[in-house]
Design an enzyme around this catalytic site. Structure first.
Site, PDB file in Angstrom:
ATOM      1  N   CYS B  86       0.817  -1.224   0.000  1.00  0.00           N
ATOM      2  CA  CYS B  86       0.000   0.000   0.000  1.00  0.00           C
ATOM      3  C   CYS B  86       0.846   1.268   0.000  1.00  0.00           C
ATOM      4  O   CYS B  86       0.311   2.361  -0.139  1.00  0.00           O
ATOM      5  CB  CYS B  86      -0.974  -0.020   1.173  1.00  0.00           C
ATOM      6  N   HIS B 339      -9.162   4.335  -1.528  1.00  0.00           N
ATOM      7  CA  HIS B 339      -7.834   3.727  -1.498  1.00  0.00           C
ATOM      8  C   HIS B 339      -7.557   2.885  -2.744  1.00  0.00           C
ATOM      9  O   HIS B 339      -7.566   1.661  -2.692  1.00  0.00           O
ATOM     10  CB  HIS B 339      -7.706   2.879  -0.224  1.00  0.00           C
TER      11      HIS B 339
END
Lengths: 461, 395
Positions: B86, B339
């Protein structure tokens, strides 16, 4: 050569219970009273055999026999895997025997006859079509016996009769067995069982009154009741609280009788499957019930009818939109087989830090390749933190995952088994158990270790 | 360990960012073209041809530099795909900065993209290498929910109190996102609504989790000395730090699940590079990796914004609210901006770009001096962590 015999025994009953009243209600029928034991969604005949085996005395053996009518895999056996999980030496003969409940009688005969020490594992799951006799009156469980020198229990005599009676049948791929009209079965089976009893008592050279306890095993409760009645039963060990355990039945019942026996007693075992078998056993002068560990089945958790059906694959839930479970890669497993099967971690020879899974470079002191194996399957731990995952795929959601710190050192993060999510908290004491992690669409079964709230393993210690 | 600032100072001179969300009508190519084009347009007198090299961050939307060169029709430019879970978008930026600082090129671009909504899967699916099948499979919310019981036990925080803290963080980030036209979820949500939602993993409910979104963001980088050629308001990089942990938390009893040690180490390094002594007073605003609400709580302590064990009180006191002493996630964060993995680190930097140029509209932070972006990948016990410090003046 001295005759070998039973040196220890143990049984395991899974924690879940299916209430017969709930089955009656679900299918609008009369299923009788009480409850049956149910292997959890992450158990099978193989994992239950492991649980029973871990409760025996652990004397060295050179043969492992695994008997079941529900082998988790076909064409590939489970006994070799079970032996690896038990951390037994690889130079042993580990074999599967199955096909019918009688396989266990065959194992008993062979184990008494062999000249070298043996472990006998009898484990079974009983289920069938919803509302069937096997569902209602069957039960899941396992028994384990070790055989060696200086036995506590010896075989005095055995008699058999083989018969092609078609009382029950199941083809490969069937969910459960089907049975013939059990009045006909009783008329065929009962005389065979009584006849072998008469023969074996004669062969043993004893009188019927010399028999202290009787074990009767038959898939039909009608047959078992009639034989018990003729033999002047009423022996309370035969009042089975849960049901018929298939290939494990004779083992679980014999273990229960042994745990109430005294020195120098005769025990009669009679089984009706594919004919009939009878054995006269004798306890030794030094017999002690301390060699046994019998699961009394207390502390059960209720399972709903719908969950039970889903666990056995008789009801199919809509799967989540997630990838198929990860499969264990065969080469990766073979590179780490002590870890994968026996839960053997490593301990740094320089600083003592424990590594689960094994590592080459110590996470604490950085030393390379000074690791020593450390068997962790018997270690107790406690929950450091945990979560209840309500979106992860499981045949029985929610999934409970906890970080376990072992009392003797080391940490492992894994699922909790046989757990009521409400009972989980930081500090909960746990023990390790060998369970199914997942079954992939390809049929590959991934087994590994989970933690369970501290309970039954400690009973046998 | 030696990890110091670049000897050549670096500036961002152009940025672009798509709206994040369920872009059923846009492919990864469409999102990349939109982000890259708006980055080029935001600088003056610069064309795509002036960009010498590219770093593309994506975790699951394609492999190799061709994922970028194909839609942009780049002709034999160096394009590198970056993947660091991430923290992918931030690491693409970091590598682009180092390339410019090395002198190997004059102008570089970092681009991040993720197209997650075509998969027909719930949550994120990241393919992994075959294993022996002995690691417990967990969903991302479950992994991060492990922080909650550990934090409660260590600091004596009750379940009701921690729930209120988590709801405050989620409500703050939803409120900030409501002020952001690029955010995936542009709706304020009350603390009560959040608190009452059903749990999905541990103590986390759906409002404690970041959105899964499609989106893309891009940044153009050059030497600080050249920055004014391309913009009147450059954003200067004051520190770049990355740490990858040894991933031992799940097997090391010394790890207590109330911190990300990698983040604390990474922040320490970044503060040393930027000469920051007291982050809680010197940092004006921060974009942090609020993948789940307890992550943001723990980050306040790991980044030095709160004392250990005090973060939850600072959250409840409003310290990190938009009008508070140190606004955190003024753009709505992962929670409400969304996200799209490879783009998120660059989306954080995009908020710094807007804020330091005074272009953040209703969520504008007054006179920011230093901004911080924090991006992480992994799970408690084993993460890669990125921290940058930026400002509108060079070092």
């Amino acid at each position: 050569m001295t005759q070998l015999g039973i040196t220890s025994w143990a049984t395991y009953l899974p924690r879940y219970r299916l209430d017969r009243g709930a089955v009656s209600k679900a299918f609008s029928m009369n299923s009788g009273k009480g409850s049956r034991t149910v292997a959890s969604f992450d158990e099978d005949a193989s994992t239950m055999a492991v649980e029973a085996a871990r409760r025996t005395s652990g004397t060295p053996v050179d043969t492992v026999m695994f008997s079941t009518t529900h082998p988790p895999l076909l064409d590939k056996g489970s006994a070799a895997t079970i032996a690896a999980v038990l951390d037994l030496p690889s130079q042993i003969t580990a074999v599967d025997l199955g096909g019918s409940a009688r396989s266990t009688i065959g194992c008993l005969k062979a184990a008494f006859a062999l000249a070298t020490p043996t472990m006998l594992l009898a484990s079974d799951m009983r289920f069938g079509r919803p509302g069937s006799d096997d569902e209602i009156n069957g039960s899941d469980g396992a028994a384990a016996f070790t055989f060696g020198a200086d036995p506590l229990v010896s075989l005095v005599a055995m008699e058999s009769v083989s018969s092609p009676v078609m009382d029950r049948w199941r083809s490969e791929g069937d969910a459960g067995s089907q049975v013939w009209d059990d009045r006909w079965t009783a008329d065929q089976q009962v005389p065979l069982m009584l006849a072998v009893v008469e023969r074996v008592v004669k062969t043993a050279g004893i009188a019927a009154t010399d028999i202290a306890s009787v074990v009767v095993s038959a898939s039909s409760s009608k047959v078992a009741a009639q034989v018990l009645g003729k033999l002047g039963g009423g022996n309370e060990a035969n009042v089975e609280p849960f049901g018929y355990y298939g290939a494990a039945d004779v083992g679980i019942k014999l273990a229960r009788v042994l745990s109430r026996a005294s020195a120098n007693q005769h025990i009669l075992v009679v089984s009706g499957a594919d004919g009939a078998d009878a054995m006269v056993l004798r306890t030794s002068a030094t017999f002690s019930t301390a060699a046994g560990s019998v699961d009394d089945g207390s502390g059960g958790l209720a399972v709903s009818v719908i969950d039970y059906l889903a666990w056995r694959g008789l009801v199919h839930r809509e799967p989540p939109r997630r990838p198929d479970p990860e499969i264990p890669a065969a080469p990766a497993v073979s590179r780490s087989d002590d870890w994968k099967f026996a839960f053997t971690g490593t301990q740094c020879g320089a600083c003592g830090a424990r590594h689960l899974p094994p590592q080459r470079i110590c996470m604490s002191c950085g030393t390379l390749d000074k690791m020593e194996p450390v068997l962790m399957q018997h270690e107790r731990g406690e929950v450091r933190t945990y979560t209840i995952d309500r979106i992860a795929f499981s045949p029985s959601p929610p999934v409970v995952v906890a970080v376990i710190d072992f009392e003797s050192g080391g940490r492992f993060r894994c699922q909790l088994a046989d757990v009521n999510p409400d009972e989980v908290q930081v500090g909960l004491k746990v023990e390790m158990v060998y369970r199914l992690i997942s079954v992939a669409q390809s049929g590959i079964r991934n087994y590994f270790w989970k933690a369970r709230p501290l309970q039954s393993l400690s009973k046998g210690e | 360990m030696t990890m110091r600032n670049t000897t050549t100072q670096i500036a961002i001179v152009g940025m672009g960012c798509t709206k994040f969300g369920d872009h059923w009508d846009k492919s990864a190519d469409d999102l990349l073209i939109e982000a890259v084009t708006s980055a080029v347009d935001s600088s003056k007198g610069l064309t795509l041809d002036d960009v010498d090299a590219f770093w593309l961050g994506t975790t699951v939307s394609g492999i190799s530099g061709l994922v970028l060169s194909r839609p942009l029709k780049l002709k034999n430019k160096p394009v590198t795909r970056v993947e660091n879970m991430c923290a992918t978008g931030s690491d693409a930026l970091r590598n682009a900065c180092y390339a410019v600082a090395s002198g190997a090129c004059d102008v570089a671009m970092a681009v991040g993209v993720e197209k997650l909504k075509d998969s027909n899967m719930q949550g994120l699916v990241v393919p992994g290498a075959p294993t022996d099948g002995t690691t417990a499979d967990m969903t991302a919310p479950a992994m991060f929910s492990l922080l909650v019981p550990a934090y409660m036990a260590k600091y004596g925080v009750s379940r009701d109190e921690i729930r209120h803290v988590m709801s405050h963080i989620a409500s703050k980030n939803h409120g900030n996102g409501a002020l952001n036209p690029r955010a995936h979820f542009q709706r304020a949500v009350s603390v009560d609504t959040i608190t009452q939602a059903p749990k999905i993993a541990g103590d986390l409910n759906v409002f404690d989790c970041s959105g899964i979104s499609d989106g893309s963001a891009a940044a153009i980088i050059c030497r600080a000395e050249d920055a004014h050629k391309y913009t009147d308001s450059p954003l200067y990089i004051r520190a770049l730090a990355l740490s990858a942990g040894s991933d031992t938390g799940a097997s090391d009893p010394n790890y207590d699940y109330t911190t990300f040690p990698e983040v604390a180490a990474c922040a320490e390094n970044a503060y040393a590079q930027a000469g920051v002594k007291d982050p809680s007073t010197e940092i004006s605003m921060a974009e942090v990796h609020d993948c789940f609400t307890p992550t943001e709580l723990v980050l306040m302590e790991d980044l030095g914004f709160s004392q250990r064990g005090e973060g939850w009180k600072d959250v409840l006191a409003g310290k990190f609210d938009l009008g508070g002493q140190l606004p955190v996630n003024p753009d709505g964060g992962l929670k409400s901006f969304g996200h799209p993995i490879g783009a998120s680190g660059l989306r954080m930097m995009f908020e710094m770009w807007l804020q330091f140029r005074g272009e953040a509209g209703d969520r504008q932070v007054k006179n920011p001096k230093l901004g911080l972006t924090h991006n992480l990948g992994g799970q408690p016990g084993g993460v890669v962590s990125f921290v940058s410090i930026v400002g509108n003046e060079p070092r």
